[in-house]
Write a protein that holds these residues in place. Structure first.
Motif, PDB file in Angstrom:
ATOM      1  N   LEU A 143       0.816  -1.209   0.000  1.00 63.24           N
ATOM      2  CA  LEU A 143       0.000   0.000   0.000  1.00 63.24           C
ATOM      3  C   LEU A 143       0.852   1.262   0.000  1.00 63.24           C
ATOM      4  O   LEU A 143       0.367   2.340  -0.325  1.00 63.24           O
ATOM      5  CB  LEU A 143      -0.938   0.013   1.203  1.00 63.24           C
ATOM      6  CG  LEU A 143      -2.027  -1.074   1.229  1.00 63.24           C
ATOM      7  CD1 LEU A 143      -2.750  -1.069   2.570  1.00 63.24           C
ATOM      8  CD2 LEU A 143      -3.017  -0.880   0.084  1.00 63.24           C
ATOM      9  N   LYS A 255      -8.021  -4.158   1.224  1.00 55.76           N
ATOM     10  CA  LYS A 255      -6.861  -3.467   0.640  1.00 55.76           C
ATOM     11  C   LYS A 255      -7.274  -2.546  -0.504  1.00 55.76           C
ATOM     12  O   LYS A 255      -6.699  -1.464  -0.683  1.00 55.76           O
ATOM     13  CB  LYS A 255      -5.815  -4.486   0.193  1.00 55.76           C
ATOM     14  CG  LYS A 255      -5.071  -5.128   1.357  1.00 55.76           C
ATOM     15  CD  LYS A 255      -3.801  -5.821   0.934  1.00 55.76           C
ATOM     16  CE  LYS A 255      -4.071  -7.117   0.235  1.00 55.76           C
ATOM     17  NZ  LYS A 255      -2.827  -7.889   0.012  1.00 55.76           N
ATOM     18  N   SER A 259      -6.639   1.429  -0.433  1.00 52.44           N
ATOM     19  CA  SER A 259      -5.901   2.032  -1.542  1.00 52.44           C
ATOM     20  C   SER A 259      -6.668   3.198  -2.142  1.00 52.44           C
ATOM     21  O   SER A 259      -6.104   4.271  -2.410  1.00 52.44           O
ATOM     22  CB  SER A 259      -5.619   0.969  -2.610  1.00 52.44           C
ATOM     23  OG  SER A 259      -4.924   1.521  -3.705  1.00 52.44           O
ATOM     24  N   LYS A 268      -0.021   9.390   1.762  1.00 53.19           N
ATOM     25  CA  LYS A 268       0.080   8.082   2.403  1.00 53.19           C
ATOM     26  C   LYS A 268       0.903   8.140   3.683  1.00 53.19           C
ATOM     27  O   LYS A 268       1.229   7.104   4.258  1.00 53.19           O
ATOM     28  CB  LYS A 268       0.708   7.073   1.432  1.00 53.19           C
ATOM     29  CG  LYS A 268      -0.136   6.801   0.193  1.00 53.19           C
ATOM     30  CD  LYS A 268       0.499   5.726  -0.674  1.00 53.19           C
ATOM     31  CE  LYS A 268      -0.385   5.436  -1.892  1.00 53.19           C
ATOM     32  NZ  LYS A 268       0.189   4.350  -2.737  1.00 53.19           N
TER      33      LYS A 268
END
Length: 494
Positions: A143, A255, A259, A268
């Protein structure tokens, strides 16, 4: 070519009272076509199936003699059309090529549908409410999440109810017993109840291999956790991850949702792991759990009540501190304060940290080693002895652990150039200075000295961070004359 959908739309508009021209325009066809299709069969029903070939089959001569034997020998259906085409082209150069691939693929597809091996069948399951929850770990470093600029290498622990699909997520740094118990307990206490069954794979945190049969069985301590919550264990077969499909599907969904949310967030990077965990759980609640709220209400009615308390999510060790001021925990070496040498200590191994206790008092807390790391030495634990024995530095087994930052490493290399055999003594004294003052100040002072590219030693580093104390003047005060007070009293007439 007019489609069935166009014809249906045409007829609906005509039924609603539109003119033929208007209905044809809405349906996207000419008026002439509208007259043809305003009643009768649909285009797909009126089309006559074609049973003849529009061109000669290029594989007629070789199909039965060469291709079919290859397909019959392929019991698993793994042979690809490209491979068979390469075989034919090698036997007949120039006759077969890429232009024939699609034709060969269609012929192989049709042959396997009629004569090929059986395919694996998946059996849709019925999940009663409250019966089962599935758990799993999934890698999440991909990620690209960072903590204050540093890549976070981590896993996600997922707990998912098989009936309602309610999902709970935690961040983990290894598939350890502590992470498994911490995650499972966090989920059921958040849920407010316990399922009858816990579905999981054969991870070593929960199972161990049986020497005689070669199979796997629950470890004693994980079985004790399940008994505490009144849950039964069901496990998948080794290598058959699809048997835990509930959790595997959750891995992909979670996930993907994270994302997408990271893209919308615009960054992030997080200030801490705790902030990242909060973000992940908000995403899961919004993207997955909100949609199953009604089914969760129904499932909660069938859950078993929670026990009175949780079980500890740590493992206890009781090592004796060795003369090297270290302990061995889980096959890894940690340093502890040297004053504990010879004493038995209690060590609690949590999912992320190691806690060292003596007489029920916490004396040290340090990050738990993960991956290929097998030792962690804090120079502050050993420096008081090393500064008295600087000669031990050169061949100390864990010497590389005594360079807390890159600046310390560069400073030692510079001392080797400037001071020769005295380098070890000078560096150990610098390290002692860092332990007794502030490491960041020593680091900054050495960085400035290195920038000058001039010889320096311990004294120069000390002078840079510990300025000389100013001289304190000596003040002499004469003893007071008490007769003054006698005169004051006499003058007052007392």
């Amino acid at each position: 070519m007019v489609t069935d959908a166009q014809v249906r739309l045409l007829r609906r508009k005509l039924y609603e009272g539109k003119s033929q021209e208007g209905a044809a325009a809405v349906a996207g066809m000419s008026v002439r076509s509208a007259r043809r299709w305003q009643r009768g069969e649909l285009p797909s029903q009126a089309r006559v199936p074609r049973h003849w070939r529009t061109r000669k089959d290029p594989f007629t001569e070789v199909w039965q003699s060469e291709v079919v034997p290859l397909l019959e020998a392929d019991k698993d259906g793994a042979l690809q059309a490209t491979t068979i085409l390469d075989v034919l082209e090698a036997a007949r150069p120039g006759r077969y090529g890429p232009a024939h691939l699609r034709t060969l693929q269609r012929r192989i597809r049709d042959w396997r549908a009629l004569y090929g091996p059986d395919k694996q069948v998946y059996f849709e399951q019925v999940h009663p409410p409250g019966r089962e929850a599935a758990v799993d770990f999934t890698h999440a470093t991909e990620l690209g999440v960072t903590i204050l600029g540093q890549l976070l290498r981590h896993l996600l622990f997922l707990f998912r109810l098989s009936f309602s699909k309610w999902t709970w997520v935690d961040v983990a740094f290894g598939e350890t017993f502590e992470a498994l118990v911490s995650g499972a307990q966090g989920a059921v206490w958040e849920l407010g109840g316990v399922t009858h069954v816990l579905r999981h794979d054969n991870l070593s945190a929960a199972t161990h291999e049986l020497k005689r049969s070669g199979g796997r069985f629950l470890t004693r301590r994980f079985n004790a956790v399940l008994e505490h919550y009144g849950m039964e264990s069901t496990r998948i077969r080794a290598g058959e991850s699809h048997e835990n499909g509930i959790a595997e599907k959750a891995n992909d969904l979670v996930k993907s949702a994270i994302s997408q949310a990271l893209v919308l967030r615009g960054s992030k990077d997080f200030r801490s792991v705790e902030a990242y965990v909060s973000f992940v759980r908000e995403v899961v609640d919004r993207a997955l759990n909100r949609q199953v709220a009604e089914r969760l209400v129904e499932e909660r009615r069938f859950l078993k009540p929670l026990p009175p308390s949780r079980v500890p999510s740590y493992t206890v060790y009781r090592p004796t501190v060795r003369r090297w001021s270290t302990i061995r925990i889980g096959g890894r070496t940690y340093s502890v304060p040297s004053r504990l040498i010879g004493h038995e200590v209690e060590v609690r191994q949590h999912p992320d940290v190691i806690e060292v206790r003596y007489h029920d008092k916490v004396v040290e807390t340090m990050p738990r080693l993960r991956g290929e790391q097998d030792h962690r030495i804090d120079y502050r634990h050993v420096i008081s002895s090393l500064v008295r024995k600087p000669g031990a530095f050169a061949r100390y087994r864990f010497r590389e652990e005594l360079f807390p930052t890159l600046t310390f490493r560069r400073a030692y290399d510079a001392l080797c150039r400037y001071r020769g055999q005295r380098a070890d003594v000078e560096y150990v004294r610098v390290l002692h200075l860092a332990a007794t003052t502030m490491e960041s100040q020593v680091d900054a002072a050495m960085a400035e000295l290195l920038e000058r590219s001039e010889p320096f030693d311990y004294a120069a580093v000390q002078a840079a961070i510990v300025p000389e104390r100013p001289a304190i003047p000596e003040v002499r005060i004469a003893p007071p004359d008490l007769k003054i007070y006698d005169r004051l009293v006499a003058g007052a007439g007392l």
